[in-house]
Design a protein around this motif. Structure first.
Motif, mmCIF file in Angstrom:
data_model
loop_
_atom_site.group_PDB
_atom_site.id
_atom_site.type_symbol
_atom_site.label_atom_id
_atom_site.label_comp_id
_atom_site.label_asym_id
_atom_site.label_seq_id
_atom_site.Cartn_x
_atom_site.Cartn_y
_atom_site.Cartn_z
ATOM 1 N N SER A 140 5.742 -0.048 -48.132
ATOM 2 C CA SER A 140 6.477 0.918 -48.868
ATOM 3 C C SER A 140 7.586 1.874 -48.330
ATOM 4 O O SER A 140 8.509 2.205 -48.970
ATOM 5 C CB SER A 140 5.041 2.034 -49.194
ATOM 6 O OG SER A 140 4.045 1.016 -49.930
ATOM 7 N N VAL A 188 4.456 5.729 -52.353
ATOM 8 C CA VAL A 188 3.458 6.439 -51.514
ATOM 9 C C VAL A 188 3.406 5.987 -50.218
ATOM 10 O O VAL A 188 3.129 4.838 -50.068
ATOM 11 C CB VAL A 188 2.022 6.819 -52.145
ATOM 12 C CG1 VAL A 188 1.111 7.410 -51.031
ATOM 13 C CG2 VAL A 188 2.115 7.600 -53.444
ATOM 14 N N THR A 203 -1.253 1.109 -50.845
ATOM 15 C CA THR A 203 -0.556 0.898 -52.029
ATOM 16 C C THR A 203 -1.669 -0.007 -52.865
ATOM 17 O O THR A 203 -2.081 -0.930 -52.107
ATOM 18 C CB THR A 203 0.780 0.011 -51.821
ATOM 19 O OG1 THR A 203 1.505 0.766 -51.141
ATOM 20 C CG2 THR A 203 1.329 -0.440 -53.116
ATOM 21 N N ASP A 240 7.062 -3.534 -54.597
ATOM 22 C CA ASP A 240 6.338 -3.108 -53.401
ATOM 23 C C ASP A 240 4.706 -3.483 -53.768
ATOM 24 O O ASP A 240 4.392 -3.256 -54.971
ATOM 25 C CB ASP A 240 6.427 -1.483 -53.064
ATOM 26 C CG ASP A 240 5.288 -1.263 -51.833
ATOM 27 O OD1 ASP A 240 5.183 -2.256 -51.162
ATOM 28 O OD2 ASP A 240 5.029 -0.140 -51.722
HETATM 29 MG MG LIG Z 1 2.235 0.452 -49.234
#
Ligand SMILES: [Mg+2]
Ligand SMILES: Nc1nc2c(ncn2[C@@H]2O[C@H](COP(=O)(O)OP(=O)(O)OP(=O)(O)O)[C@@H](O)[C@H]2O)c(=O)[nH]1
Length: 387
Positions: A196, A209, A217, A236
């Motif tokens: 991320s 985030v 995630t 992601d």
């Molecule tokens: Mg992540």
């Protein structure tokens, strides 16, 4: 029955400063004359081509518009861009006999060249100037010219030339099919390696985030961007590990689907783990993951800022990219590498590039027909693209 007078909204729907409505047909001029009161008082039939006239739409206190005769049978009305303003201009024309059609319908009926028409449709969906430039070349005949050359070659039994011409066009099939549809690039790797964080670094803003907790995630987080002018959708995903809880397992399942659909995988590893242990782990996984074996993969060692020296990452194969999402080191190289893998050879200006799945399918058929020395089939297939 009189020929229809078409009313076409040329600018995209939605709010803008100025909108353009085209009135087209042999009776375009009298139709607009019924709706438009020029400030000069001069009837627009006296107006020279490509000159503009300012006036009111409808009544004396009507909307202020600018009218321009583009050709004998085409008049443009430039009005305020608000949805209601455009609607009012069009309604008046329609009430007085105009027939509303979409810009796509208009292009289809008014262009003699279907390939040029397809290029114009595609241009409306081109997200970057680079992709629009490639499509503009096709609009100007780059693909048509080469297809005609292949036809000519096949007709004179010059099979080698025909084949070369088709191969040269087909080398750009992937680029062509991603002029309006972004390449899908998926970040994958174990939890907490910095996927991320890398996505955010590449984006230049906090899209996803980030947290020190592994398993942060869960959903697939996507972001549309351009790399070297090529449209790319970065995704992601959840860090892949045997599911801790139901939610995380669901995230891992989504990640697997994203991987299957991806054109390129960026496999992220934690540099502090050392590349050899990473490779061992990777090989074990690759056996289990058939989808990954067919994919183009870029390996990234992230968190190199935590190493005392780059050498500490151990010997890593050429092509592995060292990054720090924290300091930004290596991010430019990663982006450049993604661009090179997706588009190893960019079409030169003026190159013939197929840009729809139908065109690519026809070119594949043409290749087969050329291999079979079947001039009639080559002709049928290529003419279906050109005309
Ligand atoms: Mg992540
Ligand atoms: N020092 C350093 N820390 C980093 C770097 N990249 C990420 N981190 C940290 O590593 C932790 C995990 O980062 P994330 O980006 O959330 O990792 P992730 O791979 O997305 O993790 P999951 O979503 O849980 O799979 C965070 O505390 C980040 O600040 C880096 O390049 N250097």
């Amino acid at each position: 029955v009189a020929a229809p007078t078409y009313v076409i909204e040329l600018t995209p729907p939605g709010r803008a400063a100025v909108a353009v409505v085209l009135v087209a047909g042999t009776n375009a001029l009298p139709l607009v004359a019924k709706c438009f009161a020029p400030l000069s008082g001069q009837p627009i039939s006296n107006m020279p081509l490509r000159r503009i006239a300012v006036g009111r739409w409808g009544q004396l206190n009507g909307e202020e518009v600018v009218v321009c005769r583009r050709s004998d049978h085409e008049i443009e009305i430039h009005c305020h861009g608000g949805v209601a303003a455009v609607r009012a201009v069009m309604n008046r024309l329609i009430e007085r006999g105009g027939q509303q059609i979409s810009w796509q319908q208009w292009l289809r009926q008014s262009s003699a060249d279907p390939l040029a028409c397809a290029a114009r449709f595609a241009m409306a969906d081109a997200p970057t100037t680079r992709t629009a430039a490639v499509l503009l070349d096709q609009f100007h005949g780059a693909l048509t010219t080469r297809l005609r050359a292949a036809l000519e070659a096949a007709a004179t039994n010059d099979w080698e030339a025909a084949q070369n011409t088709i191969e040269r066009i087909l080398q750009f099939r992937d680029v062509g099919l991603h002029l309006t549809k972004p390449w899908r690039v998926v970040l994958t790797g174990a939890p907490n390696v910095g996927k991320s964080s890398l996505l955010n670094s590449m984006a230049g803003f906090q899209r996803a985030v980030v947290s020190p907790l592994p398993g942060t995630t869960r959903d697939v987080v996507t972001l549309n961007t351009a790399i070297d002018g090529w449209p790319v959708q970065l995704a992601d995903t959840a860090g892949i590990r045997a599911g801790k809880d139901e939610l995380e397992s669901a995230g891992v399942a989504l990640a697997q689907t994203a991987l299957t659909d991806a054109e390129l995988v960026v496999a992220v590893h934690d540099a502090t783990m050392g590349f050899h242990s990473i490779l061992r782990q990777g090989n074990r996984k690759a056996g289990a993951d058939r989808a990954m074996q067919q994919k183009r993969v870029i390996h990234v060692l992230n968190k190199i800022d935590l190493l005392a020296s780059a050498g500490q990452a151990g010997d890593y194969p050429l092509g592995v990219i060292l990054t720090s999402a924290l300091t930004g080191e290596g991010i430019a190289q990663l982006l450049a590498s993604i661009g090179r893998v997706l588009v190893p050879v960019a079409p030169a200006p003026g190159a013939a590039v197929p840009f729809t799945p139908d065109q690519v399918a026809s070119l594949d058929l043409a290749r087969t027909a050329i291999n079979q020395r079947d001039a009639a089939a080559v002709r049928t297939v290529l003419m279906s693209v050109i005309a």
